[in-house]
Write an enzyme that holds these catalytic residues in place. Sequence first.
Site, PDB file in Angstrom:
ATOM      1  N   SER A 121       0.881  -1.207  -0.145  1.00  0.00           N
ATOM      2  CA  SER A 121      -0.102   0.083   0.085  1.00  0.00           C
ATOM      3  C   SER A 121       0.695   1.212  -0.041  1.00  0.00           C
ATOM      4  O   SER A 121       0.160   2.287  -0.247  1.00  0.00           O
ATOM      5  CB  SER A 121      -0.934  -0.120   1.381  1.00  0.00           C
ATOM      6  OG  SER A 121      -1.643  -1.183   1.251  1.00  0.00           O
ATOM      7  N   HIS A 142      -1.354  -2.657  -6.918  1.00  0.00           N
ATOM      8  CA  HIS A 142      -2.107  -2.333  -5.394  1.00  0.00           C
ATOM      9  C   HIS A 142      -3.771  -2.450  -5.606  1.00  0.00           C
ATOM     10  O   HIS A 142      -4.346  -1.605  -6.037  1.00  0.00           O
ATOM     11  CB  HIS A 142      -1.880  -0.929  -5.078  1.00  0.00           C
ATOM     12  CG  HIS A 142      -2.437  -0.336  -3.935  1.00  0.00           C
ATOM     13  ND1 HIS A 142      -2.962   0.747  -3.601  1.00  0.00           N
ATOM     14  CD2 HIS A 142      -2.718  -1.214  -2.726  1.00  0.00           C
ATOM     15  CE1 HIS A 142      -3.326   0.898  -2.358  1.00  0.00           C
ATOM     16  NE2 HIS A 142      -3.358  -0.362  -1.829  1.00  0.00           N
ATOM     17  N   GLU A 154      -4.268  -0.133  -8.582  1.00  0.00           N
ATOM     18  CA  GLU A 154      -3.016   1.004  -8.857  1.00  0.00           C
ATOM     19  C   GLU A 154      -1.857   0.388  -9.539  1.00  0.00           C
ATOM     20  O   GLU A 154      -1.596  -0.597  -8.635  1.00  0.00           O
ATOM     21  CB  GLU A 154      -2.727   1.830  -7.496  1.00  0.00           C
ATOM     22  CG  GLU A 154      -3.239   3.137  -7.552  1.00  0.00           C
ATOM     23  CD  GLU A 154      -2.756   3.795  -6.126  1.00  0.00           C
ATOM     24  OE1 GLU A 154      -2.536   3.219  -5.067  1.00  0.00           O
ATOM     25  OE2 GLU A 154      -2.366   5.159  -6.078  1.00  0.00           O
ATOM     26  N   ASN A 192      -3.627   5.889  -1.191  1.00  0.00           N
ATOM     27  CA  ASN A 192      -3.130   6.236   0.186  1.00  0.00           C
ATOM     28  C   ASN A 192      -2.527   7.506   0.650  1.00  0.00           C
ATOM     29  O   ASN A 192      -2.611   7.834   1.707  1.00  0.00           O
ATOM     30  CB  ASN A 192      -2.393   4.851   0.551  1.00  0.00           C
ATOM     31  CG  ASN A 192      -3.252   3.730   1.035  1.00  0.00           C
ATOM     32  OD1 ASN A 192      -4.276   3.851   1.620  1.00  0.00           O
ATOM     33  ND2 ASN A 192      -2.764   2.644   0.391  1.00  0.00           N
TER      34      ASN A 192
END
Length: 287
Positions: A121, A142, A154, A192
């Site tokens: 992450s 991700h 991602e 994130n």
Amino acid sequence: MTNQIKTIGVIGSGQMGSGIAQVCAAAGFKVWLYDIAHEQLQKAHKNIERSLEKLAEKKKITTEQLHQTVLRLNITSEIKDLKEFDFCIEAVTENAGLKAKIFKQLDETTPPETILASNTSSIPILEIAQVTKRPDKVIGMHFMNPVPLMECIEVICGETTSAETLATTLDLAKKMGKTPVTVKDSPGFVVNRILAPMLNEAVWCLEKGLSSKEDIDLAMKLSCNFPMGPLTLADFIGLDTCLFILEVMHRDLKDDKFKPCPLLKKYVEEGKLGRKTGEGFFKYLVR
Ligand SMILES: NC(=O)c1ccc[n+]([C@@H]2O[C@H](COP(=O)([O-])OP(=O)(O)OC[C@H]3O[C@@H](n4cnc5c(N)ncnc54)[C@H](O)[C@@H]3O)[C@@H](O)[C@H]2O)c1
């Protein structure tokens, strides 16, 4: 390209690894799901079956697809089985040292042409790629939680990732029915970098006594049209994972806006990690 990919290894069978194994098997790949914890593997297998049954009940898949998907799924807690994968997706705990150890092992055991993807992450892909002898074949993939339901992946190229590795990974993501979004290799990437500070701020609101946990969530749900409040979302992600992500961004981006709230640390120290342990900010039934 992906038509050469037949077998996928998934490393780590927690919430993310089990979801990734499910979507890979559903997309027609033979899957080996590995975890160091045997009990967790059994739990993951049951959760995947339950998730597929729910999809069949909702008529999103047929009973035949359910059976075929389960048949393509194998579990193992034997490190010696970590070989002969055409593509590997690592989803172990968000810890740079642990991921480095796993990537070294995968580099030694899988064929040299196998692409090694990480579901990290926050940890820069270049950092992970550098521990292998194939940094051109290391990439970030991700996935979002819960993997079978969330559409976005991602995709992150480190400085050393080759164009061919990127093309194969984008193609694979599409074969899984997902929409890949390519982003630059920077701590926390894009999702994130935006999400984690917001979740952290919700914990600060609770720590400062600005409102109750229920009302912080209710206010954000009703004001921002979120499907769930930020404290519930943090519980779903895992409070340990939220903390690791913030720590990586705080350390690497050297910006105090990513500094984890002490209350978040307290929950993690007490083993209240969210839904996966039955308690975080809220309480849950553990299955
Ligand atoms: N939880 C989320 O919402 C989310 C979303 C996207 C990405 N991620 C990332 O996915 C990864 C896994 O997160 P998670 O939420 O599934 O965590 P989790 O705690 O549910 O699962 C982690 C798994 O790793 C296994 N593991 C630990 N050490 C191992 C080892 N040496 N060998 C093999 N397996 C080992 C554990 O037994 C556990 O099953 C992390 O990198 C996290 O940042 C999480």
